[in-house]
Design a protein around this motif. Structure first.
Motif, PDB file in Angstrom:
ATOM      1  N   ILE A  40     -10.498   0.097  -0.289  1.00 48.79           N
ATOM      2  CA  ILE A  40      -9.854  -1.219  -0.272  1.00 48.79           C
ATOM      3  C   ILE A  40      -8.921  -1.318   0.935  1.00 48.79           C
ATOM      4  CG2 ILE A  40      -8.344  -2.812  -1.515  1.00 48.79           C
ATOM      5  CD1 ILE A  40      -9.220  -1.495  -4.123  1.00 48.79           C
ATOM      6  N   ALA A  41      -9.147  -2.316   1.774  1.00 49.20           N
ATOM      7  CA  ALA A  41      -8.262  -2.558   2.919  1.00 49.20           C
ATOM      8  C   ALA A  41      -7.212  -3.590   2.543  1.00 49.20           C
ATOM      9  CB  ALA A  41      -9.067  -3.056   4.112  1.00 49.20           C
ATOM     10  N   VAL A  42      -5.975  -3.307   2.903  1.00 43.66           N
ATOM     11  CA  VAL A  42      -4.882  -4.249   2.668  1.00 43.66           C
ATOM     12  C   VAL A  42      -4.610  -4.965   3.993  1.00 43.66           C
ATOM     13  CG1 VAL A  42      -2.513  -4.516   1.861  1.00 43.66           C
ATOM     14  CG2 VAL A  42      -3.961  -2.696   0.912  1.00 43.66           C
ATOM     15  N   LEU A  43      -4.781  -6.261   3.979  1.00 41.83           N
ATOM     16  CA  LEU A  43      -4.765  -7.020   5.226  1.00 41.83           C
ATOM     17  C   LEU A  43      -3.382  -7.542   5.598  1.00 41.83           C
ATOM     18  CD1 LEU A  43      -7.995  -9.135   4.681  1.00 41.83           C
ATOM     19  CD2 LEU A  43      -7.757  -6.881   5.723  1.00 41.83           C
ATOM     20  N   GLY A  44      -3.213  -7.710   6.900  1.00 47.45           N
ATOM     21  CA  GLY A  44      -1.993  -8.310   7.433  1.00 47.45           C
ATOM     22  C   GLY A  44      -2.310  -8.857   8.808  1.00 47.45           C
ATOM     23  N   PHE A  45      -1.293  -9.329   9.512  1.00 45.96           N
ATOM     24  CA  PHE A  45      -1.548  -9.937  10.820  1.00 45.96           C
ATOM     25  C   PHE A  45      -1.968  -8.913  11.878  1.00 45.96           C
ATOM     26  CE2 PHE A  45       1.074 -13.124   8.731  1.00 45.96           C
ATOM     27  CZ  PHE A  45       0.291 -14.237   8.952  1.00 45.96           C
TER      28      PHE A  45
ATOM     29  N   GLY B 247       2.566  -0.813   4.579  1.00 49.01           N
ATOM     30  CA  GLY B 247       1.539  -1.832   4.767  1.00 49.01           C
ATOM     31  C   GLY B 247       0.592  -1.932   3.579  1.00 49.01           C
ATOM     32  N   THR B 248       0.781  -1.052   2.596  1.00 45.02           N
ATOM     33  CA  THR B 248      -0.107  -1.035   1.424  1.00 45.02           C
ATOM     34  C   THR B 248       0.679  -1.331   0.146  1.00 45.02           C
ATOM     35  OG1 THR B 248      -1.615   0.506   2.516  1.00 45.02           O
ATOM     36  CG2 THR B 248      -1.745   0.383   0.112  1.00 45.02           C
ATOM     37  N   ILE B 249       1.659  -0.472  -0.168  1.00 46.30           N
ATOM     38  CA  ILE B 249       2.529  -0.785  -1.324  1.00 46.30           C
ATOM     39  C   ILE B 249       3.942  -1.116  -0.853  1.00 46.30           C
ATOM     40  CG2 ILE B 249       1.189   0.558  -2.982  1.00 46.30           C
ATOM     41  CD1 ILE B 249       3.421   2.730  -2.737  1.00 46.30           C
ATOM     42  N   SER B 250       4.115  -1.137   0.467  1.00 40.75           N
ATOM     43  CA  SER B 250       5.414  -1.463   1.076  1.00 40.75           C
ATOM     44  C   SER B 250       5.141  -2.351   2.288  1.00 40.75           C
ATOM     45  CB  SER B 250       6.092  -0.164   1.517  1.00 40.75           C
ATOM     46  OG  SER B 250       7.067  -0.408   2.490  1.00 40.75           O
ATOM     47  N   GLU B 251       5.905  -3.435   2.393  1.00 45.09           N
ATOM     48  CA  GLU B 251       5.734  -4.300   3.569  1.00 45.09           C
ATOM     49  C   GLU B 251       6.121  -3.532   4.831  1.00 45.09           C
ATOM     50  OE1 GLU B 251       4.422  -7.181   3.508  1.00 45.09           O
ATOM     51  OE2 GLU B 251       4.757  -8.050   1.515  1.00 45.09           O
TER      52      GLU B 251
ATOM     53  N   GLN C 233      13.828   1.034   7.002  1.00 42.18           N
ATOM     54  CA  GLN C 233      14.061  -0.258   6.343  1.00 42.18           C
ATOM     55  C   GLN C 233      12.959  -0.618   5.350  1.00 42.18           C
ATOM     56  OE1 GLN C 233      14.850  -2.046  10.414  1.00 42.18           O
ATOM     57  NE2 GLN C 233      16.056  -3.438   9.160  1.00 42.18           N
ATOM     58  N   ALA C 234      11.871   0.104   5.376  1.00 41.41           N
ATOM     59  CA  ALA C 234      10.752  -0.204   4.465  1.00 41.41           C
ATOM     60  C   ALA C 234      11.080   0.291   3.057  1.00 41.41           C
ATOM     61  CB  ALA C 234       9.480   0.465   4.972  1.00 41.41           C
ATOM     62  N   PHE C 235      10.555  -0.402   2.056  1.00 40.56           N
ATOM     63  CA  PHE C 235      10.765   0.033   0.668  1.00 40.56           C
ATOM     64  C   PHE C 235       9.565  -0.359  -0.175  1.00 40.56           C
ATOM     65  CE2 PHE C 235      12.406  -4.222   1.164  1.00 40.56           C
ATOM     66  CZ  PHE C 235      11.943  -4.884   0.044  1.00 40.56           C
ATOM     67  N   VAL C 236       9.329   0.428  -1.206  1.00 40.37           N
ATOM     68  CA  VAL C 236       8.238   0.133  -2.135  1.00 40.37           C
ATOM     69  C   VAL C 236       8.705  -0.960  -3.081  1.00 40.37           C
ATOM     70  CG1 VAL C 236       6.830   1.095  -4.010  1.00 40.37           C
ATOM     71  CG2 VAL C 236       7.301   2.463  -1.964  1.00 40.37           C
ATOM     72  N   THR C 237       7.875  -1.979  -3.254  1.00 38.91           N
ATOM     73  CA  THR C 237       8.313  -3.089  -4.096  1.00 38.91           C
ATOM     74  C   THR C 237       8.424  -2.624  -5.547  1.00 38.91           C
ATOM     75  OG1 THR C 237       6.100  -3.895  -4.657  1.00 38.91           O
ATOM     76  CG2 THR C 237       7.056  -4.690  -2.590  1.00 38.91           C
ATOM     77  N   ALA C 238       9.340  -3.245  -6.260  1.00 38.99           N
ATOM     78  CA  ALA C 238       9.556  -2.880  -7.666  1.00 38.99           C
ATOM     79  C   ALA C 238       8.283  -3.093  -8.477  1.00 38.99           C
ATOM     80  CB  ALA C 238      10.709  -3.714  -8.238  1.00 38.99           C
ATOM     81  N   ALA C 239       7.543  -4.149  -8.136  1.00 40.59           N
ATOM     82  CA  ALA C 239       6.307  -4.434  -8.879  1.00 40.59           C
ATOM     83  C   ALA C 239       5.297  -3.307  -8.694  1.00 40.59           C
ATOM     84  CB  ALA C 239       5.718  -5.765  -8.408  1.00 40.59           C
ATOM     85  N   CYS C 240       5.152  -2.811  -7.447  1.00 44.91           N
ATOM     86  CA  CYS C 240       4.229  -1.699  -7.211  1.00 44.91           C
ATOM     87  C   CYS C 240       4.697  -0.448  -7.947  1.00 44.91           C
ATOM     88  CB  CYS C 240       4.100  -1.410  -5.713  1.00 44.91           C
ATOM     89  SG  CYS C 240       3.011  -2.576  -4.840  1.00 44.91           S
ATOM     90  N   ARG C 241       5.994  -0.164  -7.865  1.00 47.78           N
ATOM     91  CA  ARG C 241       6.516   1.041  -8.536  1.00 47.78           C
ATOM     92  C   ARG C 241       6.269   0.972 -10.048  1.00 47.78           C
ATOM     93  NH1 ARG C 241      11.232   1.028  -6.552  1.00 47.78           N
ATOM     94  NH2 ARG C 241      10.886   2.627  -4.971  1.00 47.78           N
ATOM     95  N   ASN C 242       6.541  -0.172 -10.634  1.00 52.27           N
ATOM     96  CA  ASN C 242       6.333  -0.311 -12.080  1.00 52.27           C
ATOM     97  C   ASN C 242       4.870  -0.124 -12.450  1.00 52.27           C
ATOM     98  OD1 ASN C 242       9.028  -0.759 -12.498  1.00 52.27           O
ATOM     99  ND2 ASN C 242       8.856  -2.995 -12.429  1.00 52.27           N
ATOM    100  N   SER C 243       3.975  -0.694 -11.645  1.00 49.53           N
ATOM    101  CA  SER C 243       2.547  -0.538 -11.937  1.00 49.53           C
ATOM    102  C   SER C 243       2.113   0.913 -11.781  1.00 49.53           C
ATOM    103  CB  SER C 243       1.716  -1.428 -11.014  1.00 49.53           C
ATOM    104  OG  SER C 243       1.806  -2.770 -11.409  1.00 49.53           O
ATOM    105  N   LEU C 244       2.632   1.599 -10.755  1.00 53.56           N
ATOM    106  CA  LEU C 244       2.253   3.002 -10.567  1.00 53.56           C
ATOM    107  C   LEU C 244       2.706   3.829 -11.770  1.00 53.56           C
ATOM    108  CD1 LEU C 244       3.001   3.480  -6.758  1.00 53.56           C
ATOM    109  CD2 LEU C 244       0.777   3.260  -7.882  1.00 53.56           C
ATOM    110  N   ARG C 245       3.911   3.551 -12.259  1.00 54.76           N
ATOM    111  CA  ARG C 245       4.376   4.266 -13.463  1.00 54.76           C
ATOM    112  C   ARG C 245       3.431   4.004 -14.639  1.00 54.76           C
ATOM    113  NH1 ARG C 245      10.147   2.909 -12.232  1.00 54.76           N
ATOM    114  NH2 ARG C 245      10.933   4.804 -11.252  1.00 54.76           N
ATOM    115  N   ALA C 246       2.984   2.762 -14.726  1.00 50.64           N
ATOM    116  CA  ALA C 246       2.082   2.398 -15.825  1.00 50.64           C
ATOM    117  C   ALA C 246       0.708   3.041 -15.657  1.00 50.64           C
ATOM    118  CB  ALA C 246       1.940   0.875 -15.902  1.00 50.64           C
ATOM    119  N   LEU C 247       0.309   3.275 -14.407  1.00 55.84           N
ATOM    120  CA  LEU C 247      -1.034   3.804 -14.133  1.00 55.84           C
ATOM    121  C   LEU C 247      -1.118   5.320 -14.307  1.00 55.84           C
ATOM    122  CD1 LEU C 247      -1.798   1.540 -11.083  1.00 55.84           C
ATOM    123  CD2 LEU C 247      -3.377   1.860 -12.990  1.00 55.84           C
TER     124      LEU C 247
END
Ligand SMILES: [Mg+2]
Length: 289
Positions: free
Chosen positions: A245-250, A44-48, A55-69
């Motif tokens: 920081i809160a990550v929002l959803g339904f 719900g934060t870096i993974s839908e 079935q959940a997975f970390v998005t490639a964009a989040c993973r790439n940013s974490l590597r960069a951070l």
């Protein structure tokens, strides 16, 4: 779009009033306090949120940013309700600290270390889950044994409210479960040991061990509120620079909004925020490693 938390309470999808754009200078100030830490929940934060945890997975964009951070933060930590092993396998970024089971275990140096007082409860969790499975067969309910904690998911039940009530009733009827704590999150009932400590305690240990001066934390569920509150306490008691920081959803629980200082609109906005953060952090400092 990046948004700051509204004062409006909203129980399904929040009405937001202010852009995080207005808070970027504050975040830059936080980044200037060293040692600094970026910590975050996973689901719900870096993974839908997915129908099942598998079935959940970390998005490639989040993973790439974490590597960069990683090179630009003194500590980057995943703080998840998943087991530490599972969290590490799911994110798969080197240089992170992986804290699992809501702060009760940590992946370090090639193995998982559970808190000794929590370790005692592994057999109890197993016993309770065995009894629950024997007593109640509820369609669409998934029982997940995570070692020192357990999750009973009802996201796939055709009648989630009925399933939730049946799960809670079954737990009440199992004698061994009385030695465990019952928590609830998004479409999940959690069984945890009766030991003090959750995500907030895990964050405090990081702050103390690494002598942190600043912490940015992202999360989406009730279990993250414990981390949000701890950051407020650390800021008041020790002058730490913090941001919750809160990550929002339904399914955003109201207490998540109540304790967050800034909100992001779902995982897609987290992706954009992490890209911005990586650029900001890299622009200010040389890498820490
Ligand atoms: Mg979560």
């Amino acid at each position: 779009m990046l948004l700051a938390a509204s004062t409006n309470r909203c129980y399904s999808y929040p009405v937001l009033s202010k852009h995080l754009f207005d808070c970027l200078d504050s975040i830059r100030d936080i980044l200037s306090s060293r040692p600094r830490c970026l910590a975050f929940d996973i689901d719900g934060t870096i993974s839908e949120i997915a129908p099942t945890p598998q079935q959940a997975f970390v998005t490639a964009a989040c993973r790439n940013s974490l590597r960069a951070l990683v090179p630009y933060f003194d500590v980057v930590a995943a703080v998840s309700g998943r087991s530490a092993d599972d969290a590490r396998a799911m994110i798969a970024v080197d240089g992170l600290i992986y804290i699992g089971n809501h702060g009760l275990e940590e992946w370090a140096g090639g193995s998982v270390l559970s808190r000794p007082d929590a370790e005692f409860y592994k057999s109890r969790i197993e016993e309770v889950l065995h009894e629950l499975a024997r007593r109640s067969q509820i369609a669409g309910v998934l029982i997940e044994n995570k070692g020192v904690t357990a999750s009973i998911h009802y996201r796939r039940a055709t009648q989630p409210k009925v399933a939730r009530a049946a799960i809670l009733q079954a737990i009440q009827e199992v004698k061994a479960a009385k030695t465990l704590e019952v928590f609830e999150g998004k479409m999940v009932v959690e069984l945890r040991p009766q030991v003090k400590g959750a995500k907030g305690s895990a964050l405090r240990r990081l702050v103390e061990f690494y002598k942190l001066a600043s912490v940015i934390y992202l999360g989406d569920d009730v279990t993250d509120v414990d981390a949000f509150i701890m950051l407020q306490k650390l800021r008041a008691a020790r002058g730490l620079s913090t941001l919750a920081i809160a990550v929002l959803g339904f399914e955003t629980p109201p207490q998540v909004l109540d304790h967050a200082e800034v909100t992001l609109d779902g995982v897609s906005e987290v992706e954009r925020f992490l890209v911005w953060l990586a650029k900001e952090a890299a622009g200010k400092d040389t890498p820490t490693i």
